[in-house]
Design an enzyme around this catalytic site. Structure first.
Site, mmCIF file in Angstrom:
data_model
loop_
_atom_site.group_PDB
_atom_site.id
_atom_site.type_symbol
_atom_site.label_atom_id
_atom_site.label_comp_id
_atom_site.label_asym_id
_atom_site.label_seq_id
_atom_site.Cartn_x
_atom_site.Cartn_y
_atom_site.Cartn_z
ATOM 1 C CG ASP A 18 -1.515 -0.733 1.164
ATOM 2 O OD1 ASP A 18 -2.473 -1.514 0.193
ATOM 3 O OD2 ASP A 18 -2.277 -1.330 2.209
ATOM 4 C CG ASP A 74 -6.733 -1.375 -1.617
ATOM 5 O OD1 ASP A 74 -6.918 -2.704 -0.907
ATOM 6 O OD2 ASP A 74 -5.865 -1.259 -0.686
#
Length: 535
Positions: free
Chosen positions: A152, A170
């Site tokens: 991330d 995401d």
């Protein structure tokens, strides 16, 4: 005859032809592949640029709403939910992929372009994160083992609240899930679509769930779309312990090639925090470990983390003086390899920052010089490095032809001796505050002028190249029996004057003597005509 009730979207729109469905499937495949490819490329680029997790970029947005890149590993699902369940989510993701493909082709979702696009977003995001959960990114944990976690890096802050760090996968998953929710609101309930009464609580068997709602439930159950909250949303910088670095460094000499490779990659990511231990292992007789340690130091030296540049260079300089010939040679070769592109430029930037003047050759004064990046001389005056910390940067400029110590400089004798030892080919001379602006050579009658610096005292007074300075301020340049002659004598005579002094200079030009009155200038501490590069 009453038609049997069917569920969902397919009961409300005409069935598409096989060709139309095929086009929708192609759209699904292309869009899903683009989403997955973009997610994987962005992760690779950002992690390659910023380095080991916990590193952040400068903010791209500042204020109440801020945005920056921040590398982080997530062993859970979307936005950090379900930490430590990596393999569970990996399995569920695989099941979800097959479920989506079945729904698209057999369940009829391909008859709707809206459903096709939303499912393409979901499968693209699922594939992007599944790639990471299977450890295919090659990132390593603190034991040098493959890290099965999602990368991330997108971090938004709203006031003091840090939104959970996420990635493009995401974002695609959430976009697809939102599209499914919106589509479900557009559809009629099954009962209205087929004009049958709503079954009561006493009716036999449950009512069928419409297909779009079933898809939403599928996405939610497999962790593809999660609540917009997280238990702990503030990003944390991982702690890299000394013990962890020590263990990695020891593995540089391991008998297992895979362990050596894994340790090398991990230490490159750790970066400057491992410099001390890398120097220690490089100075040992283990050739394999020493070679790898120096290679890692080189990566740090030419890498992106500027705060470790100087430490890495100092470490390589220390190893260059090693008692082990192979280590010394390898470190020296590393420094020499990057002299012009890195070492010289960084040293120049530092000496300028500390108050030195740097003068470059230019084609006007030196027509034969083609490379205008070549340094002519460095001058150190009263403002140079008051704290005495800059000598190490001067010592790195091995190709500098001259260093002039202008009257009032604060270099200590031991520093001058260090400089002379480090730069044996350079001219290191004391100069006065006055400046004439010529280069000179030997002549039987005095000092022959070589170059005249444009715009300086000699040029303004009319002195020319090939003139011979016979006397300066009434003192002969060449005196019988004198130790100093020619240009060296002229330098000593100039040192007795200050900037602004007017001096008669007797010259020999074309066989005739002339006397010119020269107003001496101040010895220049020139700033570079181009910004110093910091590679």
């Amino acid at each position: 005859m009453t038609e049997p009730a069917t569920d969902g979207l397919l009961s409300q729109q005409p069935e598409k032809t096989p060709g139309g469905i095929r086009n929708q499937v192609v759209l699904f495949a292309i869009l899903g592949a683009i989403c997955a490819a973009w997610d994987l490329w962005s992760k690779s680029y950002v992690f390659g640029k910023l380095g080991f997790p916990g590193h952040a970029s400068d903010p791209y947005l500042e204020g109440w709403l801020s945005f920056r890149l921040f590398t982080s590993f997530n062993k859970g699902a979307l936005w950090g939910i379900g930490q430590g369940q990596t393999w569970l989510f990996a399995v569920l993701s695989i099941v979800a992929i097959f479920g989506i493909l079945y729904w698209l082709v057999k369940g009829g979702a391909a008859q709707s372009w809206w459903l096709t696009v939303s499912l393409a977003f979901i499968i693209g995001g699922t594939l992007g994160n599944l790639y990471d959960r299977l450890g295919l990114h090659g990132c390593l944990d603190q034991q040098g083992q493959v890290l099965y976690a999602v990368r991330d890096f997108l971090l938004f802050t709203f006031g003091t609240y840090h939104w959970p760090v996420f990635n493009f996968a995401d974002a695609f998953l959430v976009t697809g899930a939102i599209m499914l929710v919106l589509k479900s609101f557009e559809e009629q309930p099954v009962e209205e679509a087929v004009n049958v009464p709503v079954p009561s609580s006493n009716a036999e068997g449950p009512a069928k769930l419409p297909s779009v709602q079933a898809g939403i439930l599928l996405a939610l159950c497999f962790g593809l779309a999660a609540p917009l909250v997280a238990a702990d949303s503030k990003p944390k910088t991982p702690v890299i312990s000394t013990e962890f670095i020590d263990e990695l460094v020891q593995q540089l000499g391991d008998s297992s090639y895979s362990k050596r490779q894994a340790a090398t990659k991990a230490l490159i990511k750790v970066g400057g925090k491992a410099i001390k231990q890398l120097v220690e292992v490089a100075n040992k007789k283990d050739l394999e470990a020493s070679t790898r340690a120096i290679a890692i130091l080189e990566k740090i030296y030419i890498g992106e983390e500027e705060k470790y540049w100087d430490s890495a260079e100092t470490a390589l300089e220390e190893l260059r003086e090693s008692k082990l010939p192979s280590v010394a040679a390898r470190a020296a070769t590393t420094l020499d390899r990057h002299y012009a592109s890195v070492r010289e430029k960084r040293a120049i930037a530092n000496v300028i920052k500390l108050g030195a003047g740097v003068s470059y050759y230019d084609s006007n004064t030196f027509p034969g010089i083609q490379d205008e990046e070549r340094i002519q001389f460095i001058s150190l005056g009263a403002d140079w490095d008051v704290k005495g910390e800059g000598i190490k940067y001067l010592k790195r400029l091995s190709a500098v032809p001259a260093v002039y110590l202008v009257k009032g400089h604060k270099l200590k004798e031991e520093h001058i001796a260090e400089l002379q030892q480090a730069l044996p080919d350079a001219i290191i001379q004391d100069r006065g505050k006055a400046y004439l602006g010529i280069s000179g050579g030997a002549h039987p009658l005095g000092c022959m002028i070589g170059r005249v610096v444009e715009g300086k005292a000699a040029d303004k007074a009319g002195l020319r190249s090939q003139d011979v300075i016979v006397e300066f301020g009434g003192v002969k340049i060449n005196e019988v029996g004198a130790q100093l002659q020619g240009f060296d004598k002229l330098i000593e005579l100039i040192k007795k004057h200050d900037a602004g002094d007017k001096v008669d200079v007797k010259i020999l030009r074309n066989g005739r003597h002339e006397v010119l009155n020269v107003t001496l200038g101040a010895w220049p501490i020139p700033k570079p005509k181009r910004p110093a590069k910091r590679p």
